[in-house]
Design a protein around this motif. Structure first.
Motif, PDB file in Angstrom:
ATOM      1  N   TYR A  14       0.816  -1.213   0.000  1.00  0.00           N
ATOM      2  CA  TYR A  14       0.000   0.000   0.000  1.00  0.00           C
ATOM      3  C   TYR A  14       0.854   1.270   0.000  1.00  0.00           C
ATOM      4  CZ  TYR A  14      -3.837   3.174   0.905  1.00  0.00           C
ATOM      5  OH  TYR A  14      -4.754   4.175   0.802  1.00  0.00           O
ATOM      6  N   LEU A  15       1.790   1.380   0.912  1.00  0.00           N
ATOM      7  CA  LEU A  15       2.624   2.579   0.995  1.00  0.00           C
ATOM      8  C   LEU A  15       3.524   2.754  -0.235  1.00  0.00           C
ATOM      9  CD1 LEU A  15       3.459   5.083   2.557  1.00  0.00           C
ATOM     10  CD2 LEU A  15       5.091   3.665   3.806  1.00  0.00           C
ATOM     11  N   PRO A  16       4.257   1.712  -0.666  1.00  0.00           N
ATOM     12  CA  PRO A  16       5.086   1.898  -1.868  1.00  0.00           C
ATOM     13  C   PRO A  16       4.253   2.264  -3.108  1.00  0.00           C
ATOM     14  CG  PRO A  16       5.714  -0.125  -0.747  1.00  0.00           C
ATOM     15  CD  PRO A  16       4.494   0.395  -0.059  1.00  0.00           C
ATOM     16  N   LEU A  17       3.077   1.667  -3.237  1.00  0.00           N
ATOM     17  CA  LEU A  17       2.221   2.013  -4.378  1.00  0.00           C
ATOM     18  C   LEU A  17       1.724   3.453  -4.258  1.00  0.00           C
ATOM     19  CD1 LEU A  17       0.148  -1.257  -4.798  1.00  0.00           C
ATOM     20  CD2 LEU A  17       1.801  -0.319  -6.429  1.00  0.00           C
ATOM     21  N   ILE A  24       3.436  10.053  -9.923  1.00  0.00           N
ATOM     22  CA  ILE A  24       2.742  10.163 -11.205  1.00  0.00           C
ATOM     23  C   ILE A  24       1.843  11.392 -11.239  1.00  0.00           C
ATOM     24  CG2 ILE A  24       1.035   9.079 -12.721  1.00  0.00           C
ATOM     25  CD1 ILE A  24       2.100   6.350 -11.676  1.00  0.00           C
ATOM     26  N   VAL A  25       1.052  11.601 -10.176  1.00  0.00           N
ATOM     27  CA  VAL A  25       0.025  12.644 -10.219  1.00  0.00           C
ATOM     28  C   VAL A  25       0.338  13.875  -9.367  1.00  0.00           C
ATOM     29  CG1 VAL A  25      -1.822  11.053 -10.791  1.00  0.00           C
ATOM     30  CG2 VAL A  25      -1.337  11.542  -8.394  1.00  0.00           C
ATOM     31  N   ASP A  26       1.293  13.803  -8.454  1.00  0.00           N
ATOM     32  CA  ASP A  26       1.679  14.931  -7.606  1.00  0.00           C
ATOM     33  C   ASP A  26       0.509  15.506  -6.801  1.00  0.00           C
ATOM     34  OD1 ASP A  26       3.713  16.524  -6.570  1.00  0.00           O
ATOM     35  OD2 ASP A  26       3.268  18.166  -7.955  1.00  0.00           O
ATOM     36  N   ASP A  27      -0.385  14.626  -6.361  1.00  0.00           N
ATOM     37  CA  ASP A  27      -1.519  15.015  -5.510  1.00  0.00           C
ATOM     38  C   ASP A  27      -1.813  13.830  -4.594  1.00  0.00           C
ATOM     39  OD1 ASP A  27      -4.235  15.216  -4.509  1.00  0.00           O
ATOM     40  OD2 ASP A  27      -4.574  16.809  -5.976  1.00  0.00           O
ATOM     41  N   ALA A  28      -1.625  14.027  -3.290  1.00  0.00           N
ATOM     42  CA  ALA A  28      -1.728  12.921  -2.331  1.00  0.00           C
ATOM     43  C   ALA A  28      -3.111  12.275  -2.329  1.00  0.00           C
ATOM     44  CB  ALA A  28      -1.356  13.393  -0.937  1.00  0.00           C
ATOM     45  N   ASP A  29      -4.163  13.088  -2.393  1.00  0.00           N
ATOM     46  CA  ASP A  29      -5.520  12.534  -2.374  1.00  0.00           C
ATOM     47  C   ASP A  29      -5.804  11.700  -3.617  1.00  0.00           C
ATOM     48  OD1 ASP A  29      -6.154  13.659   0.101  1.00  0.00           O
ATOM     49  OD2 ASP A  29      -6.836  15.540  -0.826  1.00  0.00           O
ATOM     50  N   VAL A  30      -5.396  12.189  -4.752  1.00  0.00           N
ATOM     51  CA  VAL A  30      -5.599  11.449  -6.003  1.00  0.00           C
ATOM     52  C   VAL A  30      -4.772  10.172  -5.990  1.00  0.00           C
ATOM     53  CG1 VAL A  30      -5.298  11.525  -8.509  1.00  0.00           C
ATOM     54  CG2 VAL A  30      -6.181  13.532  -7.307  1.00  0.00           C
ATOM     55  N   ALA A  31      -3.549  10.256  -5.491  1.00  0.00           N
ATOM     56  CA  ALA A  31      -2.672   9.080  -5.422  1.00  0.00           C
ATOM     57  C   ALA A  31      -3.294   8.004  -4.538  1.00  0.00           C
ATOM     58  CB  ALA A  31      -1.300   9.474  -4.898  1.00  0.00           C
ATOM     59  N   GLU A  32      -3.830   8.409  -3.387  1.00  0.00           N
ATOM     60  CA  GLU A  32      -4.462   7.442  -2.491  1.00  0.00           C
ATOM     61  C   GLU A  32      -5.675   6.800  -3.152  1.00  0.00           C
ATOM     62  OE1 GLU A  32      -5.967   7.021   2.113  1.00  0.00           O
ATOM     63  OE2 GLU A  32      -5.437   8.997   1.348  1.00  0.00           O
ATOM     64  N   ASP A  33      -6.461   7.592  -3.849  1.00  0.00           N
ATOM     65  CA  ASP A  33      -7.619   7.053  -4.570  1.00  0.00           C
ATOM     66  C   ASP A  33      -7.188   6.056  -5.643  1.00  0.00           C
ATOM     67  OD1 ASP A  33      -9.379   8.545  -3.053  1.00  0.00           O
ATOM     68  OD2 ASP A  33      -9.650  10.108  -4.579  1.00  0.00           O
ATOM     69  N   MET A  34      -6.099   6.366  -6.332  1.00  0.00           N
ATOM     70  CA  MET A  34      -5.605   5.459  -7.372  1.00  0.00           C
ATOM     71  C   MET A  34      -5.262   4.095  -6.786  1.00  0.00           C
ATOM     72  SD  MET A  34      -3.118   8.071  -9.445  1.00  0.00           S
ATOM     73  CE  MET A  34      -2.295   6.809 -10.405  1.00  0.00           C
ATOM     74  N   TYR A  60       1.509  -2.614  -9.591  1.00  0.00           N
ATOM     75  CA  TYR A  60       2.158  -1.388 -10.093  1.00  0.00           C
ATOM     76  C   TYR A  60       1.561  -0.992 -11.439  1.00  0.00           C
ATOM     77  CZ  TYR A  60       5.653  -0.579  -6.517  1.00  0.00           C
ATOM     78  OH  TYR A  60       6.265  -0.253  -5.331  1.00  0.00           O
ATOM     79  N   ARG A  61       1.310  -1.958 -12.289  1.00  0.00           N
ATOM     80  CA  ARG A  61       0.698  -1.669 -13.589  1.00  0.00           C
ATOM     81  C   ARG A  61      -0.734  -1.170 -13.392  1.00  0.00           C
ATOM     82  NH1 ARG A  61       2.347  -0.082 -18.222  1.00  0.00           N
ATOM     83  NH2 ARG A  61       3.978  -1.610 -18.049  1.00  0.00           N
ATOM     84  N   SER A  62      -1.450  -1.747 -12.459  1.00  0.00           N
ATOM     85  CA  SER A  62      -2.832  -1.333 -12.195  1.00  0.00           C
ATOM     86  C   SER A  62      -2.891   0.105 -11.707  1.00  0.00           C
ATOM     87  CB  SER A  62      -3.482  -2.258 -11.146  1.00  0.00           C
ATOM     88  OG  SER A  62      -3.602  -3.560 -11.646  1.00  0.00           O
ATOM     89  N   VAL A  63      -1.986   0.458 -10.807  1.00  0.00           N
ATOM     90  CA  VAL A  63      -1.944   1.841 -10.322  1.00  0.00           C
ATOM     91  C   VAL A  63      -1.598   2.784 -11.464  1.00  0.00           C
ATOM     92  CG1 VAL A  63      -0.661   3.446  -8.824  1.00  0.00           C
ATOM     93  CG2 VAL A  63      -1.453   1.262  -7.922  1.00  0.00           C
ATOM     94  N   ARG A  64      -0.647   2.413 -12.276  1.00  0.00           N
ATOM     95  CA  ARG A  64      -0.258   3.242 -13.428  1.00  0.00           C
ATOM     96  C   ARG A  64      -1.456   3.445 -14.354  1.00  0.00           C
ATOM     97  NH1 ARG A  64       2.470   7.269 -15.287  1.00  0.00           N
ATOM     98  NH2 ARG A  64       3.169   7.035 -17.406  1.00  0.00           N
ATOM     99  N   ASN A  65      -2.226   2.394 -14.564  1.00  0.00           N
ATOM    100  CA  ASN A  65      -3.382   2.479 -15.460  1.00  0.00           C
ATOM    101  C   ASN A  65      -4.519   3.308 -14.870  1.00  0.00           C
ATOM    102  OD1 ASN A  65      -2.094   0.972 -17.394  1.00  0.00           O
ATOM    103  ND2 ASN A  65      -3.039  -0.951 -16.765  1.00  0.00           N
ATOM    104  N   GLU A  66      -4.571   3.412 -13.549  1.00  0.00           N
ATOM    105  CA  GLU A  66      -5.611   4.231 -12.925  1.00  0.00           C
ATOM    106  C   GLU A  66      -5.415   5.683 -13.308  1.00  0.00           C
ATOM    107  OE1 GLU A  66      -8.393   3.590 -11.113  1.00  0.00           O
ATOM    108  OE2 GLU A  66      -8.023   1.463 -11.345  1.00  0.00           O
TER     109      GLU A  66
END
Length: 66
Positions: A14-17, A24-34, A60-66
């Motif tokens: 969870y934390l590394p992802l 990727i997005v430079d926004d903590a809330d968006v990153a957590e949602d991803m 990692y691929r799934s997070v990237r695709n989000e």
């Protein structure tokens, strides 16, 4: 994959992802949602019969695709 195995991967990744998504997005809330969406979608696909040979790479691929 059992629920327990999924929980172990969740706790481990969870934390590394989240840090990866933040780069990727430079926004903590968006990153957590991803990350949350990636785990939820993966769990639903696993319940549907998906078999994953390399869970870490898949996430990692799934997070990237989000």
């Amino acid at each position: 994959m059992t629920t327990k195995e999924f929980e172990i991967f969740f706790r481990k990744l969870y934390l590394p992802l989240g840090m990866y998504a933040l780069r990727i997005v430079d926004d903590a809330d968006v990153a957590e949602d991803m990350v949350q969406d990636a785990f939820l979608n993966t769990w639903e696909r696993l319940e549907g019969g998906l078999e994953i040979s390399n869970f870490k790479a898949f996430m990692y691929r799934s997070v990237r695709n989000e």
